[in-house]
Each structure stands twice: as structure tokens, then as C-alpha cells.
Design a protein around this motif. Structure first.
Motif, mmCIF file in Angstrom:
data_model
loop_
_atom_site.group_PDB
_atom_site.id
_atom_site.type_symbol
_atom_site.label_atom_id
_atom_site.label_comp_id
_atom_site.label_asym_id
_atom_site.label_seq_id
_atom_site.Cartn_x
_atom_site.Cartn_y
_atom_site.Cartn_z
ATOM 1 N N ASP A 49 0.991 -1.185 0.048
ATOM 2 C CA ASP A 49 -0.001 0.030 -0.279
ATOM 3 C C ASP A 49 0.730 1.216 -0.219
ATOM 4 O O ASP A 49 1.964 1.480 0.804
ATOM 5 N N SER A 50 0.743 2.078 -0.781
ATOM 6 C CA SER A 50 1.234 3.285 -0.852
ATOM 7 C C SER A 50 0.884 4.302 0.485
ATOM 8 O O SER A 50 -0.237 3.873 1.246
ATOM 9 N N GLU A 51 1.534 5.471 0.630
ATOM 10 C CA GLU A 51 1.118 6.427 1.710
ATOM 11 C C GLU A 51 -0.166 6.690 1.487
ATOM 12 O O GLU A 51 -0.738 6.637 0.084
ATOM 13 N N GLY A 52 -0.837 7.393 2.305
ATOM 14 C CA GLY A 52 -2.250 8.150 2.018
ATOM 15 C C GLY A 52 -2.084 9.252 1.136
ATOM 16 O O GLY A 52 -1.215 10.075 0.757
ATOM 17 N N ILE A 53 -3.089 9.120 -0.061
ATOM 18 C CA ILE A 53 -3.302 10.117 -1.128
ATOM 19 C C ILE A 53 -4.390 10.752 -0.942
ATOM 20 O O ILE A 53 -5.502 10.238 -0.811
ATOM 21 N N TYR A 54 -4.561 12.204 -1.107
ATOM 22 C CA TYR A 54 -5.608 12.890 -0.916
ATOM 23 C C TYR A 54 -6.315 13.797 -1.833
ATOM 24 O O TYR A 54 -5.325 14.485 -2.858
ATOM 25 N N GLY A 55 -7.579 13.935 -1.742
ATOM 26 C CA GLY A 55 -8.105 15.215 -2.708
ATOM 27 C C GLY A 55 -9.318 15.705 -2.041
ATOM 28 O O GLY A 55 -9.820 15.112 -1.384
ATOM 29 N N GLN A 56 -9.435 17.082 -2.616
ATOM 30 C CA GLN A 56 -10.641 17.641 -2.234
ATOM 31 C C GLN A 56 -11.671 18.010 -3.454
ATOM 32 O O GLN A 56 -11.279 17.934 -4.491
ATOM 33 N N VAL A 57 -12.797 18.163 -2.857
ATOM 34 C CA VAL A 57 -14.008 18.338 -3.881
ATOM 35 C C VAL A 57 -14.905 19.285 -3.458
ATOM 36 O O VAL A 57 -15.168 19.612 -1.974
ATOM 37 N N TYR A 58 -15.495 20.215 -4.163
ATOM 38 C CA TYR A 58 -16.701 20.939 -3.744
ATOM 39 C C TYR A 58 -18.031 20.882 -4.508
ATOM 40 O O TYR A 58 -17.770 20.755 -5.789
ATOM 41 N N VAL A 59 -18.935 20.466 -3.843
ATOM 42 C CA VAL A 59 -20.231 20.709 -4.491
ATOM 43 C C VAL A 59 -21.184 21.560 -3.728
ATOM 44 O O VAL A 59 -21.153 21.542 -2.511
ATOM 45 N N ASP A 60 -21.709 22.572 -4.423
ATOM 46 C CA ASP A 60 -22.443 23.791 -3.896
ATOM 47 C C ASP A 60 -23.598 23.169 -2.928
ATOM 48 O O ASP A 60 -24.470 22.410 -3.416
ATOM 49 N N GLY A 61 -23.594 23.447 -1.596
ATOM 50 C CA GLY A 61 -24.523 23.225 -0.899
ATOM 51 C C GLY A 61 -24.538 21.654 -0.310
ATOM 52 O O GLY A 61 -25.445 21.302 0.726
ATOM 53 N N VAL A 62 -23.471 21.067 -0.719
ATOM 54 C CA VAL A 62 -23.420 19.634 -0.142
ATOM 55 C C VAL A 62 -22.083 19.450 0.562
ATOM 56 O O VAL A 62 -22.102 18.857 1.700
ATOM 57 N N SER A 63 -20.797 20.011 0.084
ATOM 58 C CA SER A 63 -19.552 19.601 0.699
ATOM 59 C C SER A 63 -19.515 20.489 1.767
ATOM 60 O O SER A 63 -20.218 21.519 2.075
ATOM 61 N N GLY A 64 -18.312 20.009 2.564
ATOM 62 C CA GLY A 64 -17.915 21.023 3.922
ATOM 63 C C GLY A 64 -18.719 20.563 4.910
ATOM 64 O O GLY A 64 -18.518 21.066 6.059
ATOM 65 N N SER A 65 -19.650 19.565 5.166
ATOM 66 C CA SER A 65 -20.311 19.105 6.354
ATOM 67 C C SER A 65 -19.745 18.231 6.729
ATOM 68 O O SER A 65 -20.500 17.500 7.870
ATOM 69 N N ALA A 66 -18.838 17.100 6.180
ATOM 70 C CA ALA A 66 -18.252 15.902 6.982
ATOM 71 C C ALA A 66 -19.338 14.776 6.880
ATOM 72 O O ALA A 66 -19.349 14.031 7.820
ATOM 73 N N ASN A 67 -20.255 14.903 5.919
ATOM 74 C CA ASN A 67 -21.290 14.015 5.913
ATOM 75 C C ASN A 67 -21.030 13.052 4.954
ATOM 76 O O ASN A 67 -20.896 13.047 3.964
ATOM 77 N N SER A 68 -20.473 11.505 5.374
ATOM 78 C CA SER A 68 -20.080 10.598 4.709
ATOM 79 C C SER A 68 -21.209 9.875 3.855
ATOM 80 O O SER A 68 -20.888 9.067 2.993
ATOM 81 N N GLU A 69 -22.477 10.338 4.006
ATOM 82 C CA GLU A 69 -23.512 9.896 3.139
ATOM 83 C C GLU A 69 -24.107 10.717 2.284
ATOM 84 O O GLU A 69 -25.360 10.795 1.918
ATOM 85 N N SER A 70 -23.165 12.054 1.896
ATOM 86 C CA SER A 70 -23.801 13.106 1.288
ATOM 87 C C SER A 70 -24.181 12.707 0.006
ATOM 88 O O SER A 70 -24.658 13.518 -1.069
#
Length: 238
Positions: A49-70
Motif C-alpha cells: 500500500d502507498s502512503e495516503g493520497i488525498y483529494g478535495q472536492v466542492y459541490v455547492d450546498g453539499v460539501s463541507g459538512s463532513a457527511n459521509s452519506e452526502s
């Protein structure tokens, strides 16, 4: 997609139409922005396994809430070095790692069997079959796993022989991860041996077994010669 007027009702011909984050009468809301956050280069041994690889995403009115079921889906993928991310790449699922402002951050790892250099990146989607591909790509160098042949031997002249004499590796770098049992070769003088191919730089615990009772060697009299949970693991680092 296209809309039509039917007594004031809006209809859509293509319910999977993509857009750039705006809400339209005939389009599903899709991802407004997404990236490959970190790292932009990494290396790993083949099959690990590699080290952790991260990405960020924006969806208007949806992202930023830390809701894993968004409903936001994020995948991490890799392909031929220098290639453009698309469906021909190998993609794996990732999990929500937290938030950064109005963005959701996802994290995952890559496990690649073949040594080579590859490109990797993220893709995202929300409430649509349409993928948003990050513009950034990283480079992962997969190094060939170096192995050595290690011969294990045991002298049974004092203990005596009951059934097959076997050997296995029991731990890998301190974690319980047992291999299969391997029947050792009878050398004809009450000694037995077997050769395994093991990765360099990795510490393996190993132990022996015969067919007498549970077959496990007692660790009571081994003292500092062995360790592990039951005191009967010896250790080797090729």
C-alpha cells in the motif's frame, strides 16, 4: 440535455446530462471543483500500500459538512505515466477524511503489483453518472520488491519425528500474518530444511510444527532465542 414546455412542466431527454456545478432544469447537479491535493509524487514497493493520497472536492450546498452519506463519490486511480485520466485507468474507492472550508477531503491508497512509473489522480461525481476529473496528476514510482532465498533448517535428532515437519512465517514486521505451512525436506540425518523467498528489509517471525498433538514447539525453554505471543517465534530479516 434539452427542455420542453408542456403546460408549464419541464421535461428532460437526458437525465444523465453533465454540467459544471450549476443547477439546471434538465441537468443533475454535478461537481463544481475537485483536485488532487497531496502528495504530487510518491514511491512504494510493488504489492504494498502507498502512503495516503488525498483529494478535495466542492459541490455547492453539499460539501463541507463532513457527511459521509452526502452522495459524493471520490475515486483514486492510476494509469500509464503521462496519460490523461479516463475510464481506462484503474480506479479504487476512497473514504471521507474530513473537511477544509466548504470542501470535503477524501483519502485512499494505491497498491500496484507491477514495478514501473505511473500517473495518478482523483475523480468525483455527485448525483450523476458524470465524472469530474481533477486537473492535477501525480507520479508514483513502484519499485520492484527485492527478495532473497532463505533456507530454514531444524534438527529433530533429540525430539524425534512424528509425521511431517513443517515451517511457516508467522509475523511480518511484528504483525500476525501467517503463511501456509510448508512441509520440510528430509535430509536423511534427522535434519529437515525448506527454502522460502522473502522480501529484503522485512522482519519475519517463523516457527516449526510436527504432527505430535498440536504440533507447536513449546517456547518454555527457548529463552532469548525466540519471542512472540507464545515464545516460539524465531526471527529473520533478509
Amino acid at each position: 440535455s434539452s427542455g420542453g414546455d408542456d403546460g408549464g412542466a419541464t421535461t428532460c431527454e437526458d437525465t444523465d446530462a453533465c454540467n459544471n456545478g450549476e443547477t439546471g432544469d434538465c441537468e443533475f447537479v454535478n461537481v463544481g471543483w475537485g483536485n488532487l491535493q497531496w502528495p504530487l509524487s510518491t514511491s512504494v514497493e510493488a504489492g504494498s500500500d502507498s502512503e495516503g493520497i488525498y483529494g478535495q472536492v466542492y459541490v455547492d450546498g453539499v460539501s463541507g459538512s463532513a457527511n459521509s452519506e452526502s452522495g459524493i463519490v471520490a475515486e483514486l486511480g492510476y494509469g500509464t505515466d503521462g496519460s490523461t485520466p479516463d475510464d481506462t485507468w484503474t480506479w479504487v474507492s476512497t473514504s471521507l477524511n474530513g473537511t477544509s472550508g466548504d470542501n470535503d477531503e477524501f483519502g485512499g491508497t494505491l497498491n500496484i503489483a507491477d514495478a514501473n512509473t505511473y500517473s495518478y489522480s482523483y475523480r468525483y461525481r455527485y448525483d450523476s453518472s458524470c465524472w469530474y476529473y481533477a486537473s492535477e496528476t501525480g507520479t508514483i514510482t513502484v519499485n520492484a520488491l527485492i527478495t532473497y532465498d532463505v533456507t530454514f533448517s531444524v534438527d529433530m535428532s533429540v525430539e524425534g519425528v512424528t509425521g511431517d515437519i513443517k515451517v511457516r512465517t508467522s509475523t511480518v514486521d511484528g504483525e500476525y500474518n501467517p503463511s501456509d505451512w510448508f512441509v520440510m525436506n528430509d535430509n536423511g540425518d534427522d535434519t529437515y530444511s525448506y527454502t522460502l523467498s522473502l522480501a529484503t528489509g522485512v522482519t519475519y517471525g517463523y516457527n516449526f510444527n510436527d504432527s505430535n498433538g498440536s504440533g507447536y514447539e513449546s517456547g518454555d525453554a527457548l529463552g532469548d532465542c525466540a519471542g512472540g505471543t507464545y515464545g516460539n517465534d524465531r526471527f529473520v530479516t533478509p
